[in-house]
Design a protein around this motif. Sequence first.
Motif, PDB file in Angstrom:
ATOM      1  N   GLY A 228       4.678  24.106  28.178  1.00 54.65           N
ATOM      2  CA  GLY A 228       4.236  25.455  27.796  1.00 54.65           C
ATOM      3  C   GLY A 228       3.762  25.492  26.349  1.00 54.65           C
ATOM      4  N   ALA A 229       4.526  24.862  25.475  1.00 49.33           N
ATOM      5  CA  ALA A 229       4.166  24.823  24.050  1.00 49.33           C
ATOM      6  C   ALA A 229       2.907  23.972  23.843  1.00 49.33           C
ATOM      7  N   GLU A 230       2.810  22.872  24.577  1.00 46.81           N
ATOM      8  CA  GLU A 230       1.644  21.997  24.446  1.00 46.81           C
ATOM      9  C   GLU A 230       0.357  22.755  24.763  1.00 46.81           C
ATOM     10  N   LYS A 231       0.378  23.545  25.865  1.00 49.20           N
ATOM     11  CA  LYS A 231      -0.834  24.268  26.301  1.00 49.20           C
ATOM     12  C   LYS A 231      -1.295  25.248  25.225  1.00 49.20           C
ATOM     13  N   ILE A 232      -0.328  25.885  24.565  1.00 44.70           N
ATOM     14  CA  ILE A 232      -0.699  26.873  23.533  1.00 44.70           C
ATOM     15  C   ILE A 232      -1.307  26.183  22.314  1.00 44.70           C
ATOM     16  N   LEU A 233      -0.782  25.013  21.979  1.00 41.12           N
ATOM     17  CA  LEU A 233      -1.242  24.338  20.757  1.00 41.12           C
ATOM     18  C   LEU A 233      -2.622  23.709  20.922  1.00 41.12           C
ATOM     19  N   VAL A 234      -2.878  23.088  22.090  1.00 43.91           N
ATOM     20  CA  VAL A 234      -4.159  22.396  22.273  1.00 43.91           C
ATOM     21  C   VAL A 234      -5.290  23.431  22.241  1.00 43.91           C
ATOM     22  N   GLY A 235      -6.289  23.184  21.399  1.00 42.97           N
ATOM     23  CA  GLY A 235      -7.412  24.106  21.264  1.00 42.97           C
ATOM     24  C   GLY A 235      -7.200  25.150  20.177  1.00 42.97           C
ATOM     25  N   SER A 236      -5.944  25.276  19.711  1.00 46.03           N
ATOM     26  CA  SER A 236      -5.684  26.252  18.645  1.00 46.03           C
ATOM     27  C   SER A 236      -5.994  25.632  17.288  1.00 46.03           C
ATOM     28  N   ARG A 237      -5.926  26.447  16.260  1.00 46.04           N
ATOM     29  CA  ARG A 237      -6.137  25.942  14.898  1.00 46.04           C
ATOM     30  C   ARG A 237      -4.800  25.629  14.219  1.00 46.04           C
ATOM     31  N   LEU A 238      -3.741  25.598  14.997  1.00 53.18           N
ATOM     32  CA  LEU A 238      -2.395  25.334  14.484  1.00 53.18           C
ATOM     33  C   LEU A 238      -2.030  26.313  13.353  1.00 53.18           C
ATOM     34  N   ASP A 239      -2.476  27.534  13.533  1.00 51.96           N
ATOM     35  CA  ASP A 239      -2.139  28.580  12.556  1.00 51.96           C
ATOM     36  C   ASP A 239      -0.749  29.110  12.872  1.00 51.96           C
ATOM     37  N   GLU A 240      -0.277  29.996  12.010  1.00 51.60           N
ATOM     38  CA  GLU A 240       1.091  30.502  12.120  1.00 51.60           C
ATOM     39  C   GLU A 240       1.352  31.162  13.485  1.00 51.60           C
ATOM     40  N   ASP A 241       0.376  31.932  13.957  1.00 46.45           N
ATOM     41  CA  ASP A 241       0.563  32.642  15.233  1.00 46.45           C
ATOM     42  C   ASP A 241       0.691  31.666  16.404  1.00 46.45           C
ATOM     43  N   ALA A 242      -0.179  30.647  16.404  1.00 49.96           N
ATOM     44  CA  ALA A 242      -0.148  29.679  17.508  1.00 49.96           C
ATOM     45  C   ALA A 242       1.168  28.913  17.492  1.00 49.96           C
ATOM     46  N   ILE A 243       1.613  28.551  16.302  1.00 52.66           N
ATOM     47  CA  ILE A 243       2.851  27.770  16.202  1.00 52.66           C
ATOM     48  C   ILE A 243       4.057  28.621  16.623  1.00 52.66           C
ATOM     49  N   ALA A 244       4.054  29.887  16.224  1.00 50.42           N
ATOM     50  CA  ALA A 244       5.153  30.778  16.632  1.00 50.42           C
ATOM     51  C   ALA A 244       5.135  30.973  18.145  1.00 50.42           C
ATOM     52  N   ALA A 245       3.944  31.102  18.708  1.00 44.73           N
ATOM     53  CA  ALA A 245       3.830  31.293  20.160  1.00 44.73           C
ATOM     54  C   ALA A 245       4.306  30.036  20.891  1.00 44.73           C
ATOM     55  N   ALA A 246       4.007  28.876  20.339  1.00 46.07           N
ATOM     56  CA  ALA A 246       4.460  27.623  20.960  1.00 46.07           C
ATOM     57  C   ALA A 246       5.983  27.557  20.952  1.00 46.07           C
ATOM     58  N   GLY A 247       6.591  27.949  19.839  1.00 48.70           N
ATOM     59  CA  GLY A 247       8.052  27.968  19.752  1.00 48.70           C
ATOM     60  C   GLY A 247       8.649  28.886  20.811  1.00 48.70           C
ATOM     61  N   ASP A 248       8.060  30.073  20.958  1.00 48.28           N
ATOM     62  CA  ASP A 248       8.574  31.024  21.953  1.00 48.28           C
ATOM     63  C   ASP A 248       8.400  30.488  23.370  1.00 48.28           C
TER      64      ASP A 248
END
Lengths: 290, 179
Positions: A228-248
């Motif tokens: 789940g976290a991997e899918k959110i990170l791939v394609g993102s800019r690894l910004d704060e929002d994406a990283i927080a969403a990956a954690g969740d």
Amino acid sequence: MKPPQFEYQRALTIEEAIAARAANDNTAILAGGQSLLPTLNFRLGAPDSLIDISRIPSLSQIEITDSEVKIGAMVRQRQVEIHDEINQANPLLRETLAHVAHLVIRNRGTVVGSLAHADAAAELPSVLLTCDGRVEVVGPNGARSIAADEFFRFHLTTALKPDELVTAACFPVLAPGTGWAFGEIARRRGDYAIAGVCVVLSVDSNGNCTSASLGACGIGSRPIRLHGAEKILVGSRLDEDAIAAAGDAAREAVETPDDTQASQAYRQQVLATLVRRNVVRAAARAGAPA
Amino acid sequence: MSKKIRSAAPKAATDSTAEISLTINGEAITREVSTRRLLSDFLRHELGLTGTHVGCEHGVCGCCTVIIDGWAGRSCLTLAVQADGADIRTVESLAADDGTLHAVQQAFHECHALQCGFCTPGFLMSLVNYFERTPSPDLSEDGIRSVLAGNLCRCTGYQNIVAAVRRAAELLNVEGAKS
């Protein structure tokens, strides 16, 4: 607190070890003994026979190719930790080993032994899984390779058959520019962690994440990939929002129910925090803009 | 006869045994041991080297630490048969014959790094080997505590043990140690 009775067999070749394995379906492999001896001292296991593989010379080899770091079954954890060439090829091993038990335990414990013991809270299995590594296995019918994802089945349970022996673990070499990190939260240094997270990711020249592998230990009945976290990170800019969403997104991967160390909710919180922290560290190492 | 009365105890153990030859503190010995004999019990019960202590017997407390072929290891997580052919050093090997203490022992003495002393042999062997094996040891508070994490002390609270590590580094002329 003393081991039960067993026969002790010293194998001098891989063939001898396999023959001893095949002769009895209740044997245990003795390498460094740092997981097996506690198991025996507590009488959690009662093998008929221990097969000591420490005097098989070929199992002490380390081979580094362009694609893999191959670690023989008798290579001690501390040897890997202080090996500079291994650290260049896959720096996750040194970073992770610093969390594995204590220095004196790592002097005798082997990398392959930790993988074959397959404690779901152990760090090294989660690294092999996250890196898409594999183990090499020999049995009466010859050698085979088992991918990490196939190998780890359940608490202390692997795809290894009772007549087989793991001869080596193969960790992929991390390509230049790859970001990596391992971190965990434990109550005391050297304890099995409440949770640990391993991250491998890459970033393109525009700062977009092109691949991400995340795995965790301590959260279920085996090391678990955090898809789940991997899918959110791939394609993102690894910004704060994406990283927080990956954690969740990682929270739902926690299978372990409330136990004496932590409630399930606390473990989810720890996992989400570790995902955030370790992705930030891995991204910095991949050269992503902060 | 009452069923509560046990049968006679066996005259000899039914354990399988093996002959091992090893060097302990420079002395070559050969003994027949039970294959399930722990190295810690072999040292204490069969050789009388009671300086090696036994605490938890599962690798957590560290007080059974000895040096096996040049690397510190838990003697409670090592079978005596595994040590066949090995070179073992125990705490009895540290002080010179005339009683002069090893630098790490001297540092523990000076810094009062022990109270009851039960854990001390393990601390000493771990630290002696750490200094032997580490050309530039990390003498920061965190670095020292990381090395000490594998040994438990229930008396002192570690403050004096941390101080003793720094003092030992001075006595051993480790680069970076304050003098």
